[in-house]
Design a protein around this motif. Structure first.
Motif, PDB file in Angstrom:
ATOM      1  N   THR A 101       0.824  -1.208   0.000  1.00  0.00           N
ATOM      2  CA  THR A 101       0.000   0.000   0.000  1.00  0.00           C
ATOM      3  C   THR A 101       0.858   1.258   0.000  1.00  0.00           C
ATOM      4  O   THR A 101       0.514   2.254  -0.647  1.00  0.00           O
ATOM      5  N   GLU A 102       1.979   1.209   0.718  1.00  0.00           N
ATOM      6  CA  GLU A 102       2.855   2.377   0.814  1.00  0.00           C
ATOM      7  C   GLU A 102       3.483   2.740  -0.525  1.00  0.00           C
ATOM      8  O   GLU A 102       3.966   3.867  -0.694  1.00  0.00           O
ATOM      9  N   SER A 103       3.484   1.802  -1.484  1.00  0.00           N
ATOM     10  CA  SER A 103       4.098   2.069  -2.792  1.00  0.00           C
ATOM     11  C   SER A 103       3.126   2.726  -3.761  1.00  0.00           C
ATOM     12  O   SER A 103       3.509   3.055  -4.895  1.00  0.00           O
ATOM     13  N   LEU A 104       1.878   2.915  -3.323  1.00  0.00           N
ATOM     14  CA  LEU A 104       0.852   3.486  -4.193  1.00  0.00           C
ATOM     15  C   LEU A 104       0.739   4.987  -3.963  1.00  0.00           C
ATOM     16  O   LEU A 104       0.987   5.470  -2.861  1.00  0.00           O
ATOM     17  N   PRO A 105       0.351   5.765  -4.979  1.00  0.00           N
ATOM     18  CA  PRO A 105       0.050   5.323  -6.345  1.00  0.00           C
ATOM     19  C   PRO A 105       1.319   5.055  -7.143  1.00  0.00           C
ATOM     20  O   PRO A 105       2.382   5.610  -6.847  1.00  0.00           O
ATOM     21  N   ARG A 106       1.193   4.224  -8.138  1.00  0.00           N
ATOM     22  CA  ARG A 106       2.279   3.971  -9.085  1.00  0.00           C
ATOM     23  C   ARG A 106       1.891   4.596 -10.424  1.00  0.00           C
ATOM     24  O   ARG A 106       0.733   4.520 -10.839  1.00  0.00           O
ATOM     25  N   ALA A 107       2.869   5.190 -11.079  1.00  0.00           N
ATOM     26  CA  ALA A 107       2.616   5.903 -12.337  1.00  0.00           C
ATOM     27  C   ALA A 107       3.595   5.406 -13.391  1.00  0.00           C
ATOM     28  O   ALA A 107       4.814   5.517 -13.215  1.00  0.00           O
ATOM     29  N   TYR A 108       3.068   4.832 -14.481  1.00  0.00           N
ATOM     30  CA  TYR A 108       3.882   4.226 -15.523  1.00  0.00           C
ATOM     31  C   TYR A 108       3.585   4.865 -16.882  1.00  0.00           C
ATOM     32  O   TYR A 108       2.450   5.278 -17.159  1.00  0.00           O
ATOM     33  N   THR A 109       4.595   4.904 -17.719  1.00  0.00           N
ATOM     34  CA  THR A 109       4.406   5.405 -19.079  1.00  0.00           C
ATOM     35  C   THR A 109       5.243   4.583 -20.047  1.00  0.00           C
ATOM     36  O   THR A 109       6.274   4.009 -19.659  1.00  0.00           O
ATOM     37  N   SER A 110       4.799   4.541 -21.294  1.00  0.00           N
ATOM     38  CA  SER A 110       5.549   3.824 -22.325  1.00  0.00           C
ATOM     39  C   SER A 110       5.148   4.344 -23.696  1.00  0.00           C
ATOM     40  O   SER A 110       3.991   4.727 -23.914  1.00  0.00           O
ATOM     41  N   TRP A 111       6.126   4.371 -24.590  1.00  0.00           N
ATOM     42  CA  TRP A 111       5.878   4.746 -25.991  1.00  0.00           C
ATOM     43  C   TRP A 111       5.928   3.470 -26.812  1.00  0.00           C
ATOM     44  O   TRP A 111       6.963   2.809 -26.887  1.00  0.00           O
TER      45      TRP A 111
END
Length: 436
Positions: free
Chosen positions: A251-261
């Motif tokens: 829970t402590e690692s949230l939020p997670r934000a990811y991106t990719s092209w």
């Protein structure tokens, strides 16, 4: 995927909400399937308990010196129970498969914040940002501009692959790469996303977990057979979200934000005749995707965060756009609430979709088996969100159209100059290079 118990607890409320998006939920059928599964599991449990008692009786009889015919009879009873257990387990598997098959076809429950309706005409405008440029001349569309400059070649693309493909050349290819590099730099440097390079081919379970299967089978490109049966991704949302399938996140690692092209591949089944000119609707296009994973209670706030990140791309480029909230019946299968961002296209004298940002709630996480755990070990649900930040082709079309000049040249947005190395494209496509 839905939890059958939760849908049944909601009852008529679930029916009402799903009806808003055009889906008719058969509560009686769902309850019958759920009851069949529960009854089958109960039967297996009873038979296993009986089998355990029978095995104990065999042991006692053997130890006590009971006649061999009595021991043999008890052994035969134990064998029969094992056969019955196998049959009951097969019924559990069949009941679970039938229930799962039904649940996989039920779309997400729409938020009450989504307006009623089932078409783009029912969307609610939230805001407009920037003034559409007043060009003072008849605007050309991106195809005319790109082909006159020699940076866009749809004819050769058709020769290679058929309709709805594109080839960019020279400064056109540079502009595409510059847009992707700019978006990634913006999202990783300012917005805090972690960039990933992901596979473009994924398995059927991956597509199922994120909601593309079974609903959108016709929209996907499939390759291989048997054990190597894979699908080309329609968006990086699929691998970025599915990376955490069957995982428990702290829970402590949230939020997670990811991106990719990545390139994106779509058959566009059912869309023939729409946007067939140019690069607005292709079978293969590239896009910078945004994915967020958060605590389930935070998804609504996280949607606003993601929307702001997608809007920032257009703001930095100086492109006029508007934001709308989609109607319940016009949202994607996975979404409970969706914002569309529409960019101004002078040649069409209207706004056209360039990004969708969706709050999927716990829908994809349930399908994919993604959960959370806090420091005390308490398990919880996570929510997933996704959005375009942004598609390269549609953004390129908007740049060419909104930034065109009467003499046929195009002025490049200042934010892109460090990534292109030129500030302007002359009418013949020659880049006006930045002199350092």
């Amino acid at each position: 995927m839905h939890d059958a118990r939760l849908l049944l607890e909601l009852g008529d409320e679930a029916v009402r909400r799903l009806a808003r998006r055009g889906y008719s939920l058969d509560l009686a059928g769902l309850e019958a399937m759920s009851s069949r599964r529960s009854a089958a599991i109960g039967a297996v449990d009873e038979l296993r308990a009986e089998s355990k008692r029978a095995a104990g009786e065999v042991g006692k009889a053997a130890k006590s010196g009971s006649p061999s015919d009595e021991v043999d009879a008890l052994k035969e009873k134990a064998r029969e129970l094992k056969d019955r257990i196998r049959g009951a387990e097969e019924e559990v598997d069949a009941a679970e498969a039938a229930l799962r098959e039904l649940l996989l076809t039920i779309p997400n429950l729409p938020s009450d914040d989504a307006p009623d309706g089932d078409s783009e005409d029912d969307a609610v405008e939230v805001r407009r940002v920037g003034e559409p440029p007043v060009l003072g001349f008849a605007p050309r569309d991106h195809v005319e501009i790109g082909e006159a400059m020699g940076i866009l070649d749809l004819g050769r693309a058709a020769k290679l692959s058929g309709a709805r493909f594109s080839v960019t050349r020279g400064p056109g290819a540079v502009l595409e790469r510059a847009l992707a590099s700019f978006f990634l730099a913006l999202h990783t440097g300012r917005h805090g996303y972690t960039e990933f390079s992901v596979p473009y081919l994924v398995t059927a379970p991956t597509m199922t977990g994120t909601g593309q299967l079974p609903k959108f089978e016709e929209d996907l490109f499939r390759t291989g057979t048997g054990e190597r049966d894979l699908y080309l991704i329609p968006t990086a949302e699929v691998p970025l979200t599915a990376m955490h399938a069957d995982e428990i996140l702290e829970t402590e690692s949230l939020p997670r934000a990811y991106t990719s092209w990545t390139p994106c591949f779509r058959s566009e089944a059912g869309s023939y005749g729409r946007d067939t000119r140019g690069i607005l609707r292709l079978h293969q296009f590239s896009k910078v995707e945004l994915v967020r994973v958060c605590a389930s209670d935070d998804s609504r706030d996280e949607l606003e965060v993601m929307l702001a990140h997608a809007e920032a791309c257009l703001q930095e480029l100086g492109l006029a756009y508007r934001v709308i909230r989609l109607a319940a019946g016009d949202m994607g299968f996975n979404a409970q609430l969706t914002y569309d961002i529409e960019v101004w296209l002078p040649s069409q004298d209207t706004y056209r979709e360039i990004s969708s940002c969706s709050d999927c709630g716990t829908f994809q996480a349930r399908r994919s088996g993604i959960r959370s755990k806090d420091a005390q070990g308490k398990r919880g649900q996570v929510a997933t969100l996704n959005g375009s930040g942004l598609p390269i082709g549609r953004t390129m079309a908007a740049v060419l159209e909104q930034c065109q000049e009467e003499d046929g040249s195009v002025t490049i947005p200042e934010a892109l100059v460090p990534f292109t190395g030129f500030r302007r494209l002359l009418p013949d496509g020659t880049p006006e290079l930045v002199i350092s």
